[in-house]
Design an enzyme around this catalytic site. Structure first.
Site, short mmCIF file in Angstrom:
data_model
loop_
_atom_site.label_atom_id
_atom_site.label_comp_id
_atom_site.label_asym_id
_atom_site.label_seq_id
_atom_site.Cartn_x
_atom_site.Cartn_y
_atom_site.Cartn_z
N HIS A 157 -12.28 -8.47 -16.44
CA HIS A 157 -13.75 -7.96 -15.32
C HIS A 157 -13.43 -7.91 -14.09
O HIS A 157 -12.51 -8.72 -13.80
CB HIS A 157 -14.93 -8.86 -15.93
CG HIS A 157 -15.16 -8.41 -17.24
ND1 HIS A 157 -14.67 -9.17 -18.37
CD2 HIS A 157 -16.42 -7.68 -17.59
CE1 HIS A 157 -15.62 -8.74 -19.38
NE2 HIS A 157 -16.54 -7.97 -19.10
N LYS A 161 -17.48 -11.00 -11.33
CA LYS A 161 -18.25 -11.70 -12.52
C LYS A 161 -18.00 -13.09 -12.36
O LYS A 161 -17.10 -13.95 -11.86
CB LYS A 161 -17.42 -11.31 -13.80
CG LYS A 161 -18.46 -11.80 -15.19
CD LYS A 161 -17.68 -10.86 -16.11
CE LYS A 161 -18.34 -11.47 -17.63
NZ LYS A 161 -19.87 -11.09 -17.44
N GLY A 167 -19.40 -12.84 -22.32
CA GLY A 167 -20.34 -12.89 -23.43
C GLY A 167 -19.84 -12.18 -24.36
O GLY A 167 -19.94 -12.31 -25.57
#
Length: 269
Positions: A157, A161, A167
């Site tokens: 990511h 983040k 998640g």
């Protein structure tokens, strides 16, 4: 006009907030009805769509009663502490929620389940239709590769983040563990450094990459002797999350309460 879905957006001044606002304004069956952000945001009081060069007539507010006064739905991709505050208000006022926030602990998840007794909620760590289908593929693959294959989950990511693993990666781990009769809390390995010894064949490993503007890449590796199978999903734009969120809102139209996820939304339950 009365049949429009009246949607408020949490985190309205953030990257995902902007994408959600654009999606709501672009759809012919939705209406931007509110915009929320933290009190410290410099965007408080500004028009929620000003970033796009078009005015919506909806001001960004830190006050829940003002920001949600005209809304029937709240889409929230913020932080657990903020989401739980919104959750309590929405449950008490019958406002349906679409929650894409990640990083909840068990108590936070329990609070969402309790609130769903009062209002309808779609809660998913990833609102992408593609990711939802990928989860089903992983469930099937895991059952076939339960023995003799090592399972590793690699996610990447953007640099901003704040939680790791993502998640979505954790949900992938949960789906796989459940499919092969393991408890993720017992078999997950989140870090390796130094002399670790041989790999425990029952473990599910996680590797996290953070950098640049990567929207979200997830790969699950099933590594056997003489072969390996990789199942990947790569996001090139947050628009997939926004469109999935609107699909979730449409799904909730005839629901008064209950806790749902994207499997329910796209009919894979």
């Amino acid at each position: 006009m009365n049949n429009l879905l009246k949607i408020a957006i949490a985190g309205a001044s953030g990257r995902m907030g902007h994408m959600l606002i654009e999606a709501v304004n672009a759809a012919d069956d939705t209406q931007l009805a509110g915009a929320l952000d933290v009190a410290s945001s410099p965007a408080i009081g500004q028009d929620a769509a000003a970033f796009s060069g078009k005015l919506s007539g909806v001001a960004i507010s830190a006050d829940l009663s003002a920001g949600l006064a005209d809304a029937d739905y709240l889409i929230d991709f913020t932080r657990p502490e903020g989401t739980l505050k919104y959750l309590e208000y929405c449950a008490e006022h019958g406002i349906k929620m679409i929650i894409g926030t990640t990083g909840f602990d068990d108590a936070g998840k329990a609070a969402i389940a309790e609130a769903a007794k009062k209002t309808a909620i779609v809660f998913a760590p990833n609102m992408s239709v593609g990711v939802t289908v990928t989860m089903k593929l992983l469930e099937l693959a895991a059952k076939s590769f339960a023995e003799g294959y090592d399972i590793e989950i690699i996610e990447a990511h953007h640099r901003h983040k704040v939680d790791a693993p993502s998640g979505t990666a954790l949900k992938m781990g949960e789906v796989i563990a459940s499919a092969i009769g393991r408890d993720l809390n017992e078999v997950a390995v989140y870090a390796r450094e130094g002399e670790t010894g041989e790999r425990d064949p029952s473990s599910i490993g996680f590797a996290t990459i953070r950098g640049g503007d990567i929207v979200g890449d997830h790969t699950v590796l099933f590594a056997g002797i003489g072969e390996r199978v990789e199942i990947s999903h790569k996001s090139s734009s947050r628009v997939t999350y926004a469109n999935g969120s609107l699909r979730a809102a449409r799904f909730l139209q005839d629901k008064q309460h209950g806790l749902f996820d994207m499997n329910d939304v796209i009919g894979l339950r």
